[in-house]
Scaffold this motif. Structure first.
Motif, PDB file in Angstrom:
ATOM      1  N   ILE A   3     -18.446  30.580  63.364  1.00  0.00           N
ATOM      2  CA  ILE A   3     -17.864  29.142  63.723  1.00  0.00           C
ATOM      3  C   ILE A   3     -17.945  27.894  63.197  1.00  0.00           C
ATOM      4  CG2 ILE A   3     -20.100  29.451  64.833  1.00  0.00           C
ATOM      5  CD1 ILE A   3     -19.762  27.912  67.263  1.00  0.00           C
ATOM      6  N   SER A   4     -17.526  27.278  63.952  1.00  0.00           N
ATOM      7  CA  SER A   4     -17.758  25.868  62.186  1.00  0.00           C
ATOM      8  C   SER A   4     -16.621  24.816  63.539  1.00  0.00           C
ATOM      9  CB  SER A   4     -16.300  26.741  61.580  1.00  0.00           C
ATOM     10  OG  SER A   4     -14.838  26.173  61.800  1.00  0.00           O
ATOM     11  N   PHE A   5     -17.322  23.927  62.610  1.00  0.00           N
ATOM     12  CA  PHE A   5     -16.473  22.604  63.624  1.00  0.00           C
ATOM     13  C   PHE A   5     -15.295  22.161  63.477  1.00  0.00           C
ATOM     14  CE2 PHE A   5     -15.490  17.601  62.572  1.00  0.00           C
ATOM     15  CZ  PHE A   5     -15.532  16.453  63.858  1.00  0.00           C
ATOM     16  N   LEU A   6     -14.235  22.857  63.412  1.00  0.00           N
ATOM     17  CA  LEU A   6     -12.567  23.262  63.249  1.00  0.00           C
ATOM     18  C   LEU A   6     -12.541  23.622  64.635  1.00  0.00           C
ATOM     19  CD1 LEU A   6     -10.496  22.189  61.765  1.00  0.00           C
ATOM     20  CD2 LEU A   6     -10.558  24.980  61.080  1.00  0.00           C
ATOM     21  N   ASP A   7     -13.620  25.041  64.955  1.00  0.00           N
ATOM     22  CA  ASP A   7     -13.536  25.624  66.319  1.00  0.00           C
ATOM     23  C   ASP A   7     -13.544  24.156  67.290  1.00  0.00           C
ATOM     24  OD1 ASP A   7     -12.775  28.218  65.143  1.00  0.00           O
ATOM     25  OD2 ASP A   7     -14.494  27.792  64.872  1.00  0.00           O
ATOM     26  N   ILE A   8     -14.651  23.690  67.310  1.00  0.00           N
ATOM     27  CA  ILE A   8     -15.147  22.662  67.505  1.00  0.00           C
ATOM     28  C   ILE A   8     -14.270  20.886  68.378  1.00  0.00           C
ATOM     29  CG2 ILE A   8     -17.583  20.877  68.125  1.00  0.00           C
ATOM     30  CD1 ILE A   8     -18.837  22.247  67.240  1.00  0.00           C
ATOM     31  N   LEU A   9     -13.915  20.875  66.691  1.00  0.00           N
ATOM     32  CA  LEU A   9     -12.689  19.822  67.073  1.00  0.00           C
ATOM     33  C   LEU A   9     -11.650  20.493  68.334  1.00  0.00           C
ATOM     34  CD1 LEU A   9     -11.564  17.146  65.664  1.00  0.00           C
ATOM     35  CD2 LEU A   9     -10.782  18.812  63.953  1.00  0.00           C
ATOM     36  N   GLU A  10     -11.231  21.380  67.704  1.00  0.00           N
ATOM     37  CA  GLU A  10      -9.941  21.780  69.245  1.00  0.00           C
ATOM     38  C   GLU A  10     -10.102  21.710  70.525  1.00  0.00           C
ATOM     39  OE1 GLU A  10      -8.929  25.866  67.650  1.00  0.00           O
ATOM     40  OE2 GLU A  10      -7.780  25.023  65.917  1.00  0.00           O
ATOM     41  N   GLU A  11     -11.822  22.029  70.564  1.00  0.00           N
ATOM     42  CA  GLU A  11     -11.948  22.147  71.746  1.00  0.00           C
ATOM     43  C   GLU A  11     -12.136  20.245  72.486  1.00  0.00           C
ATOM     44  OE1 GLU A  11     -14.045  25.733  72.885  1.00  0.00           O
ATOM     45  OE2 GLU A  11     -15.355  24.432  71.363  1.00  0.00           O
ATOM     46  N   LEU A  12     -12.582  19.390  71.912  1.00  0.00           N
ATOM     47  CA  LEU A  12     -13.002  18.451  72.118  1.00  0.00           C
ATOM     48  C   LEU A  12     -10.957  17.771  72.166  1.00  0.00           C
ATOM     49  CD1 LEU A  12     -15.430  16.964  68.843  1.00  0.00           C
ATOM     50  CD2 LEU A  12     -14.967  17.069  71.588  1.00  0.00           C
ATOM     51  N   GLU A  13     -10.512  18.535  71.246  1.00  0.00           N
ATOM     52  CA  GLU A  13      -8.742  18.016  71.373  1.00  0.00           C
ATOM     53  C   GLU A  13      -8.314  18.549  72.466  1.00  0.00           C
ATOM     54  OE1 GLU A  13      -6.972  17.215  66.992  1.00  0.00           O
ATOM     55  OE2 GLU A  13      -7.498  19.643  67.935  1.00  0.00           O
ATOM     56  N   ASN A  14      -8.450  19.295  73.344  1.00  0.00           N
ATOM     57  CA  ASN A  14      -7.927  20.184  74.447  1.00  0.00           C
ATOM     58  C   ASN A  14      -9.206  20.159  75.418  1.00  0.00           C
ATOM     59  OD1 ASN A  14     -10.161  22.405  74.484  1.00  0.00           O
ATOM     60  ND2 ASN A  14      -9.086  23.385  73.493  1.00  0.00           N
ATOM     61  N   GLY A  15      -9.937  18.688  75.219  1.00  0.00           N
ATOM     62  CA  GLY A  15     -10.829  18.614  76.179  1.00  0.00           C
ATOM     63  C   GLY A  15     -11.708  19.809  76.721  1.00  0.00           C
ATOM     64  N   THR A  16     -11.916  20.920  76.009  1.00  0.00           N
ATOM     65  CA  THR A  16     -12.934  21.697  76.705  1.00  0.00           C
ATOM     66  C   THR A  16     -14.481  21.331  76.552  1.00  0.00           C
ATOM     67  OG1 THR A  16     -11.454  23.408  75.914  1.00  0.00           O
ATOM     68  CG2 THR A  16     -13.733  23.505  76.572  1.00  0.00           C
ATOM     69  N   VAL A  17     -14.759  20.452  75.685  1.00  0.00           N
ATOM     70  CA  VAL A  17     -15.645  20.049  75.358  1.00  0.00           C
ATOM     71  C   VAL A  17     -15.935  18.570  75.625  1.00  0.00           C
ATOM     72  CG1 VAL A  17     -17.185  19.518  72.953  1.00  0.00           C
ATOM     73  CG2 VAL A  17     -16.568  21.763  73.408  1.00  0.00           C
ATOM     74  N   LYS A  18     -16.543  17.498  76.079  1.00  0.00           N
ATOM     75  CA  LYS A  18     -16.754  16.370  76.599  1.00  0.00           C
ATOM     76  C   LYS A  18     -18.284  15.641  75.791  1.00  0.00           C
ATOM     77  CE  LYS A  18     -14.115  17.305  80.630  1.00  0.00           C
ATOM     78  NZ  LYS A  18     -12.691  17.271  80.832  1.00  0.00           N
ATOM     79  N   GLY A  19     -18.618  16.618  75.105  1.00  0.00           N
ATOM     80  CA  GLY A  19     -20.127  16.046  74.895  1.00  0.00           C
ATOM     81  C   GLY A  19     -20.810  16.794  73.004  1.00  0.00           C
ATOM     82  N   LEU A  20     -20.827  16.106  72.419  1.00  0.00           N
ATOM     83  CA  LEU A  20     -20.748  16.040  70.520  1.00  0.00           C
ATOM     84  C   LEU A  20     -22.290  15.899  70.584  1.00  0.00           C
ATOM     85  CD1 LEU A  20     -20.217  17.494  68.400  1.00  0.00           C
ATOM     86  CD2 LEU A  20     -18.587  15.690  67.704  1.00  0.00           C
ATOM     87  N   ILE A  21     -23.237  16.861  69.807  1.00  0.00           N
ATOM     88  CA  ILE A  21     -24.640  16.083  69.619  1.00  0.00           C
ATOM     89  C   ILE A  21     -24.540  16.489  67.817  1.00  0.00           C
ATOM     90  CG2 ILE A  21     -27.005  16.692  69.223  1.00  0.00           C
ATOM     91  CD1 ILE A  21     -26.805  16.929  72.592  1.00  0.00           C
ATOM     92  N   LEU A  22     -25.020  15.583  66.922  1.00  0.00           N
ATOM     93  CA  LEU A  22     -24.863  15.379  65.728  1.00  0.00           C
ATOM     94  C   LEU A  22     -26.444  15.716  65.713  1.00  0.00           C
ATOM     95  CD1 LEU A  22     -21.905  13.075  64.837  1.00  0.00           C
ATOM     96  CD2 LEU A  22     -21.835  15.698  65.481  1.00  0.00           C
ATOM     97  N   ALA A  23     -26.908  16.517  64.340  1.00  0.00           N
ATOM     98  CA  ALA A  23     -27.981  16.772  64.311  1.00  0.00           C
ATOM     99  C   ALA A  23     -27.603  16.807  62.246  1.00  0.00           C
ATOM    100  CB  ALA A  23     -28.373  17.909  64.612  1.00  0.00           C
ATOM    101  N   GLU A  24     -28.759  15.814  61.512  1.00  0.00           N
ATOM    102  CA  GLU A  24     -28.080  15.236  60.359  1.00  0.00           C
ATOM    103  C   GLU A  24     -26.418  16.647  59.707  1.00  0.00           C
ATOM    104  OE1 GLU A  24     -31.597  16.521  57.950  1.00  0.00           O
ATOM    105  OE2 GLU A  24     -33.012  17.346  59.375  1.00  0.00           O
ATOM    106  N   SER A  25     -25.832  15.325  60.506  1.00  0.00           N
ATOM    107  CA  SER A  25     -24.329  16.069  59.583  1.00  0.00           C
ATOM    108  C   SER A  25     -23.826  14.556  60.639  1.00  0.00           C
ATOM    109  CB  SER A  25     -23.705  16.957  60.896  1.00  0.00           C
ATOM    110  OG  SER A  25     -22.402  17.041  60.901  1.00  0.00           O
ATOM    111  N   ASP A  26     -22.177  13.928  59.407  1.00  0.00           N
ATOM    112  CA  ASP A  26     -21.845  13.548  59.265  1.00  0.00           C
ATOM    113  C   ASP A  26     -20.302  13.315  59.182  1.00  0.00           C
ATOM    114  OD1 ASP A  26     -20.497  10.815  59.831  1.00  0.00           O
ATOM    115  OD2 ASP A  26     -20.749   9.503  58.141  1.00  0.00           O
ATOM    116  N   PRO A  27     -19.667  13.739  60.483  1.00  0.00           N
ATOM    117  CA  PRO A  27     -18.357  14.978  60.139  1.00  0.00           C
ATOM    118  C   PRO A  27     -17.071  13.675  59.764  1.00  0.00           C
ATOM    119  CG  PRO A  27     -19.078  15.206  62.320  1.00  0.00           C
ATOM    120  CD  PRO A  27     -19.675  14.055  61.999  1.00  0.00           C
ATOM    121  N   PHE A  28     -17.080  12.007  59.604  1.00  0.00           N
ATOM    122  CA  PHE A  28     -16.498  11.469  59.427  1.00  0.00           C
ATOM    123  C   PHE A  28     -16.169  11.207  57.536  1.00  0.00           C
ATOM    124  CE2 PHE A  28     -15.806  10.190  63.631  1.00  0.00           C
ATOM    125  CZ  PHE A  28     -14.506   9.467  63.726  1.00  0.00           C
ATOM    126  N   TYR A  29     -17.227  11.969  57.102  1.00  0.00           N
ATOM    127  CA  TYR A  29     -18.091  11.885  55.448  1.00  0.00           C
ATOM    128  C   TYR A  29     -17.803  13.029  55.543  1.00  0.00           C
ATOM    129  CZ  TYR A  29     -20.427  12.104  51.522  1.00  0.00           C
ATOM    130  OH  TYR A  29     -21.032  12.683  50.117  1.00  0.00           O
TER     131      TYR A  29
END
Length: 559
Positions: A522-548
């Motif tokens: 499991i990785s951020f790439l999987d989460i990103l795909e689910e964000l794109e298809n609308g399965t995931v609608k909320g994202l909690i970031l803990a000591e992480s900056d995807p834009f970086y």
């Protein structure tokens, strides 16, 4: 077998010293460690850092002649000293201050002109004050002999001996900050924290470096609720007495002027209570409308184990998706493999690396990925070890090594050719059917130019002759199969009566912790795909900056 100065220290007797340092050894330059040998193979006043302790020796540190000699040495060293303690950053933890007082010197008798030098600009990290120098040679010995860099050293001679660069400029070594730690008099001081406080002004606490996966021990110094300085903290098995400049100076983001100091809701500063309530309310609305599977969590390899474990437990308790700690699934699987293959009989520390007689680094760039690993490899090379690197990048290391630049997809193949060539067929047969089958699966070295075949053959012979080989395996650019392959080869070397070791280089400070808690792949790439298809609608970031951390910023912006 130890030096007299070390043997005395083990008994709680501290003999004065300037040039002697446990990591650098003895050089006999400062003459302040003089003691009186009363019985044994040596007689009279001698330097305790230059003589090995032997049975039958009787050594006095308080003999009148030795004490008088040390007093004279201290007085000689203070002849040209500027006596600038009130403005010197070294004041309060200066070895020269300690030794001057303990040596009983307190009156200046010399009335002549002092010798003076012109200071140099050595870059933004180190301040140069050459007039404080007592010619102990610690700086040049560390910089050139221990670290392997040559743009700082000794010039001129006798009373005019000068330590610095042939011309002003930023020091090249990534270990320059250690000069301020090992210099006993304040010739080199930490420039970013200059004039911020004395040693006794700081709140000092043991800490760990978070800038690579090695976990070097540090001491953090804070004043007025700001961390202003990091120094090396001795660790026998990890960093020894030193740290790299990234670990020493990679702290200033913590007190950056633009860093948020208050919680923000839609860009507006609020109290912690308001921010927590706002976040809780949005989560409750999201879960009630879309279900718990609509929430995903992302942490990182640099997050503390407490953060990672807490996030993992919250996801379990709330029925959310399991958290991700890595950017892509391939990296997550490589780290998980590396963590699972670190058997106790194979895993080695940086100190073990220093004793290796053959180091094979596969897909690793130590200077840029983990500088203290390069420093440990440097000590192995100084002790006669051979260093070999398989990596497609233009690797630089501060010592002689053999570099085989191959494309990432060929790393495992060349790695296997090398270790296969180091094994005698009789030894492989003795290892059993599994080992024989493993080596038979490695394709023949055909279609490779003769010069390269000869080079691999030569290195294989050196590996065959080695007694303490260690494999250093990177995890970022290597194929997914390489971490497991490195463990297999290390195990086979171990079975061939070698004291073999395995050292994994991971991408973050707590990659190991993340690998223990992450679900397979499991990785951020999987989460990103689910964000794109609308399965995931909320994202909690803990000591992480995807834009970086994520490579495709445009894709993130579209989400």
């Amino acid at each position: 077998g130890t030096k007299v100065i070390e043997a005395a220290e083990q008994l709680g007797i501290m003999i004065p010293r300037f040039c002697y340092h446990p990591a650098l050894g003895s050089v006999g330059a400062c003459r302040v460690c003089a003691v009186k040998f009363l019985e044994g193979p040596f007689q009279g006043v001698q330097m305790s850092c230059m003589i090995d302790a032997k049975d039958g020796m009787i050594v006095s540190t308080t003999d009148e002649e030795a004490v008088e000699f040390r007093q004279y040495v201290i007085e000689w060293l203070m002849l040209n000293h500027p006596h600038d303690c009130p403005v010197c950053d070294e004041g309060g933890h200066c070895l020269l201050q300690d030794m001057t007082i303990s040596g009983g010197h307190g009156m200046r008798r010399y009335l002549g002109l002092k010798r003076t030098y012109q200071d140099q600009y050595l870059g933004p990290l180190v301040q140069h004050e050459m007039n404080r120098c007592i010619h102990c040679y610690r700086c040049s010995r560390f910089y050139q002999e221990f670290a392997g860099y040559h743009d700082l050293g000794v010039m001129q001679s006798a009373n005019q001996t000068f330590f610095g660069r042939y011309e002003e400029g930023t020091l090249e070594s990534p270990f320059t900050g250690n000069l301020s730690d090992i210099c006993p008099t304040g010739v080199y001081t930490d420039k970013p924290s200059r004039f911020f406080g004395r040693r006794w002004d700081y709140q000092r606490s043991p800490s760990l470096c978070i800038h690579c996966s090695l976990g070097c021990h540090t001491v953090a110094s804070a004043r007025y609720r700001e961390v202003v300085r990091h120094e090396a903290r001795f660790s026998e098995v990890i960093n020894g007495y030193f740290i790299c400049d990234r670990g020493r100076h990679g702290l200033h983001y913590a007190r950056h002027e633009t860093r948020p100091r208050q919680p923000l809701v839609n860009g507006e500063e609020v109290t912690y209570e308001v921010a927590i309530q706002a976040a809780r309310k949005k989560l409750e609305e999201l879960i009630s409308s879309s279900g718990p599977n609509s929430v995903a969590c992302l942490s990182s390899e640099r997050a503390s184990l407490e953060t990672q474990a807490t996030l993992h437990k919250i996801c379990q308790d709330k029925g959310w998706k399991q958290p991700a700690f890595f950017m892509d699934g391939t990296l997550a699987r490589k780290i998980k493999t590396a963590s699972s293959r670190l058997e106790p009989e194979l895993a080695v520390s940086l100190r073990h690396l220093e004793g290796a007689d053959f180091i094979l680094a596969v897909g690793a760039d130590p200077i840029n990925e983990a500088p203290m690993l390069a420093l440990a490899m440097r000590q192995a090379q100084r002790n006669g070890g051979k260093i070999f690197v398989i990596d497609p990048r233009p690797i630089f290391l501060p010592f002689d090594f053999v570099h085989l630049p191959v494309t990432p997809d060929k790393i495992s193949l060349y790695f296997s050719w090398l270790t296969k060539g180091a094994m005698d067929s009789e030894v492989v047969a003795d290892m059993g059917q599994a080992a024989s089958k493993f080596y038979q699966s490695i394709p023949a070295i055909e279609g490779v130019e003769d010069a390269l075949q000869e080079q691999i053959s030569t290195l294989a012979q050196q590996l065959r002759k080695s007694e303490r080989p260690i494999i250093v395996c990177g995890t970022e650019i290597v194929p997914e199969t390489t971490p497991a392959l490195a463990a297999d080869h290390a195990q086979l070397l171990l079975k061939s009566n070698k004291r073999a070791g395995l050292f994994y280089l991971m991408p973050g400070a707590n990659s190991f912790g993340g690998s223990l808690l992450a679900e397979d792949g499991i990785s951020f790439l999987d989460i990103l795909e689910e964000l794109e298809n609308g399965t995931v609608k909320g994202l909690i970031l803990a000591e992480s900056d995807p834009f970086y951390r994520f490579h495709d910023r445009q894709r993130l912006n579209q989400v």
